[in-house]
Structures are given as C-alpha cells and as structure tokens.
Design an enzyme around this catalytic site. Structure first.
Site, PDB file in Angstrom:
ATOM      1  N   CYS A 169       0.806  -1.218   0.000  1.00  0.00           N
ATOM      2  CA  CYS A 169       0.000   0.000   0.000  1.00  0.00           C
ATOM      3  C   CYS A 169       0.842   1.272   0.000  1.00  0.00           C
ATOM      4  CB  CYS A 169      -0.946  -0.007   1.201  1.00  0.00           C
ATOM      5  SG  CYS A 169      -1.798  -1.580   1.408  1.00  0.00           S
TER       6      CYS A 169
ATOM      7  N   HIS B 134      -9.932   0.748  -1.888  1.00  0.00           N
ATOM      8  CA  HIS B 134      -8.492   0.508  -1.853  1.00  0.00           C
ATOM      9  C   HIS B 134      -8.047  -0.419  -2.985  1.00  0.00           C
ATOM     10  CE1 HIS B 134      -4.542   0.013  -0.466  1.00  0.00           C
ATOM     11  NE2 HIS B 134      -4.707  -0.967   0.391  1.00  0.00           N
TER      12      HIS B 134
ATOM     13  N   CYS C 195      -0.355   3.377   5.978  1.00  0.00           N
ATOM     14  CA  CYS C 195       0.305   2.135   6.348  1.00  0.00           C
ATOM     15  C   CYS C 195       0.360   1.190   5.159  1.00  0.00           C
ATOM     16  CB  CYS C 195      -0.400   1.478   7.528  1.00  0.00           C
ATOM     17  SG  CYS C 195      -2.078   0.907   7.173  1.00  0.00           S
TER      18      CYS C 195
END
Length: 398
Positions: A87, A352, A382
C-alpha cells in the site's frame, strides 16, 4: 527540489471489486487512461523522458512493467522501473520520480499506479522435490489478505492489536467512520465538483479489448451511504474485537497518475498555471510485527524531519486509512485534530485498489490545498508488513 506539475494529476473513479473494471487488464487500462488524461491536459508525450509504474497484483505480461505501459500508450521512448511496495507503492513511485528529477537524470517523469484487485491471479509454484512432485498454490489477493507470512496474522488482527494497545473503543471507530463519510459527501456535492478537479467525469469505461468505450461511469462505484444505525449494529469481524466491516475499507479497482519535473519545467508543462507544488520530504518506517496501523506515525515524523517541519506547520493531512483505528491513533500521537484530516474523503470510504490508493489521496490533498489558496500537506499511509510511507508537499500561489 522536485515539483509536481500543477494540474497534471488524474484518477479514475474507484470501483468496488467485481464491478465495472473487473475484466480490464490493469496495466493496459492504466495506459488507456494515461494517454487520454495527458491529451486532455495538453501535456505532450514527447515532453516526458522517464517513468515509474506501481502495481501490486500481477497481470498477464506485467513482467515488462513500465515499458509495457508506456509503449501501449504511444510513448515507447519512456523507460523506467516498476515498483511493488504494497500500500506504500504510490509514495515510493513518487519518491523515485522526485529523486530522478532532482539528480538531473530526468527532465519530466511520469508517475503511474494501477491495480485490479478483482479476479486476482491463482498461482501455482512447481516443486519437483515435493511429495509426489506436488507444488504449492497461492490465491494472490485472498491469501495475502488473510495472512502476513512473517507476522502470521491477518490484516484485521493488526488493527485489533493497535486498538487494544491504545484503548481505542468501538464507539470511537464508528464516530470516525461516520465523520469520514460526511467529509466524502462534500466531494460529491454540486455534481461531484471536487472530484471533477482531477477526474474526467463522466468517466468513459473501455471494453476489455480497449477498442471502444462501453459506457460512462458517473463517479466512484460501490460506496455505500453512511447509515449510523446499521454501522453501530454491525458485529466485529473477530469475536470479542472492536473492528467491523464498516470501520475498514473495501477492495477496489482503478488507476491514477501525475507528472514530476523541476520547478521551471513544471511551470512550462502546467495545465494549471496558478500554483507551484513542491515535494519537501519523504519518510518510511516499520513497527513491531502485527501492529501495522501504528506505522504512519513514525513515517510521518521522518517525512516532517526531512522537510524541516513539525506537525504544527501542516495545514492538511490525508491518510490511507484501511481502518478507522489508523486515524484515531495518528491524531492521538501527533496532536493533529481528527476533524481536520481527510477533508473530501479517504480510502476508508472510496476504497483501496492498493497501488494507486496513495496517489489518488495525494492528488486530492493537492486539490484541497489549492482550493484554500495554498499550504503544506502531509500524506501518510500504512502498508503490508507493518510498514508505512509519508510525503510532505507544499502548494503555493505564484
């Protein structure tokens, strides 16, 4: 110092997995989008001499990475690396482009990030020495959602660990989730006025062979309207825990991009001549195993140190927050008010797609700062492996 070309940023709408983008090859889709977005922004392909591609879910032919994408979009002269950092992929792509420009090795760098979480690959690893010659198999997306091979926990367990350590309650998580949905409502108000600052809407979605437009998408797809009663009635994902499906993001598909150059070149290429956008600092951190949502705090401190700033110098914060827990802990540890973070939405709400998530968030951060007449912004998020990256940037009126 490297600059983002003002007005160069774009993002597709993000579509919840198994939706309208589920059958589009993510890298060919990135090429389709980039070619059209750059043309609309009147940034010529021959002005670009370097590129960085970020993705986290393999697609057929993705071994060839960035050259595959730039060749497909009609810019076969552009070479560069491909990045996979979970990510944190977008932040790393931006850092690499900034370093290349700042060193003088590139004049104008294309940054692209793309992923299709839908229909993730099912991989077989041959093992002739295994029992009966049997190999091992992996569902790339689902198996890695389910467990970190080092920390031996699912991602949701990292959120529970951090919630327990910091005394974050279920009620606090629900409160933050509702706040984030209300902020997202500001972005889609007045016929999606904020999103139209960087999304070409309605978005023309191609057919799987990228030969024609199949239909139009009005904006992000799959975002569920906030319902307080329903949210507060959800059961925790883990029995006895505090994190619900309402307090975490959903997988999605999409891509995003922008252009990085030095200050003068950025001004020459800028579709929006009103601003300069300087990249001031980057930071990375890793925390103890199974505590992923804590990692943005030290990463942000590292980025602020690199920029010679403190959190008090920051006007806006944008986070990749796969869990509401992330924002609560960040606000407690840094003192930045929860209600001043994530204006106009965040990945907790719009989803996401992994690789491009951070890039869209940073583009939104730039647009937020531009709308207020300038200021300094911090992006932090994160990433798998209990890590994080952060970026500090500044938007100034010329």
């Amino acid at each position: 110092m490297a600059h983002i070309v003002p007005g160069s940023g774009w993002s597709t709408p993000f579509v919840r997995w198994q939706g309208a983008f589920a059958e589009l090859h993510s890298l060919e889709f990135a090429a389709w989008t980039a070619q059209r977005a750059l043309a609309r922004r009147e940034i010529p392909l021959d002005a670009l001499d370097f590129g960085v591609l970020g993705f986290t879910v393999p697609q057929k032919g993705s071994f060839y990475g960035l050259p595959f994408v730039t060749g497909t979009m009609g810019a076969a002269h552009i070479a560069g690396p491909s990045v996979m950092q979970a990510c944190a992929t977008s932040a790393r792509c931006l850092a690499l482009a900034a370093e290349e420009v700042a060193s003088g090795r590139a004049g104008a760098a294309l940054v692209l990030a793309a992923d299709r979480v839908s229909n993730g690959p099912h991989i077989y690893y041959p093992s002739p020495g295994g029992p009966g010659g049997t190999g091992r198999a992996e569902d790339w997306v689902l198996d890695n959602f389910a467990g970190d091979p080092f920390a031996r926990v699912a991602m949701v367990e990292t959120a529970e660990n951090v919630a327990r350590k910091h005394g974050v309650t279920r009620e606090e998580q629900d409160d933050v989730t509702l706040m984030r949905y209300h902020q997202y409502a500001d972005a889609i108000a007045e016929d999606r006025a904020f999103h139209r600052r960087f999304m070409d809407l309605p978005f023309e979605a191609p057919d799987p062979r990228f030969r024609k437009v199949m239909g139009e998408i009005e904006g992000d797809a799959g975002v569920q309207p906030a319902n307080e009663d329903k949210l507060r009635s959800l059961r925790p994902v883990i029995e006895g825990g505090t994190v619900t499906y309402g307090g975490q993001t959903h997988p999605a598909d999409g891509n995003a991009g922008l252009v990085v150059a030095d200050r003068e070149r950025a001004r020459e290429l800028a579709p929006d001549a009103r601003y300069d956008i300087a990249l001031l600092g980057f930071g990375q951190a890793r925390v103890e195993p199974a505590y992923m949502p804590e990692a943005p705090v030290p990463a942000s401190r590292a980025a602020l140190d690199a920029a010679g700033l403190s959190i008090g110098d920051i006007d806006a914060v944008k986070s990749h927050n796969p869990f509401a827990v992330n924002d609560i802990v960040f606000a407690r540890e840094t003192g930045f008010p929860l209600e001043r973070m994530n204006n106009y939405g965040c990945s907790l709400v719009w989803g996401h797609p992994q690789g491009p998530t951070g890039l869209r968030a940073m583009i939104e951060l730039i647009e937020e700062l531009a709308a207020r007449g300038g200021g300094r912004g911090l992006f932090q998020g994160c990433a798998a492996g209990d890590s994080a990256m952060a970026v500090v940037l500044e938007v100034t009126e010329r």
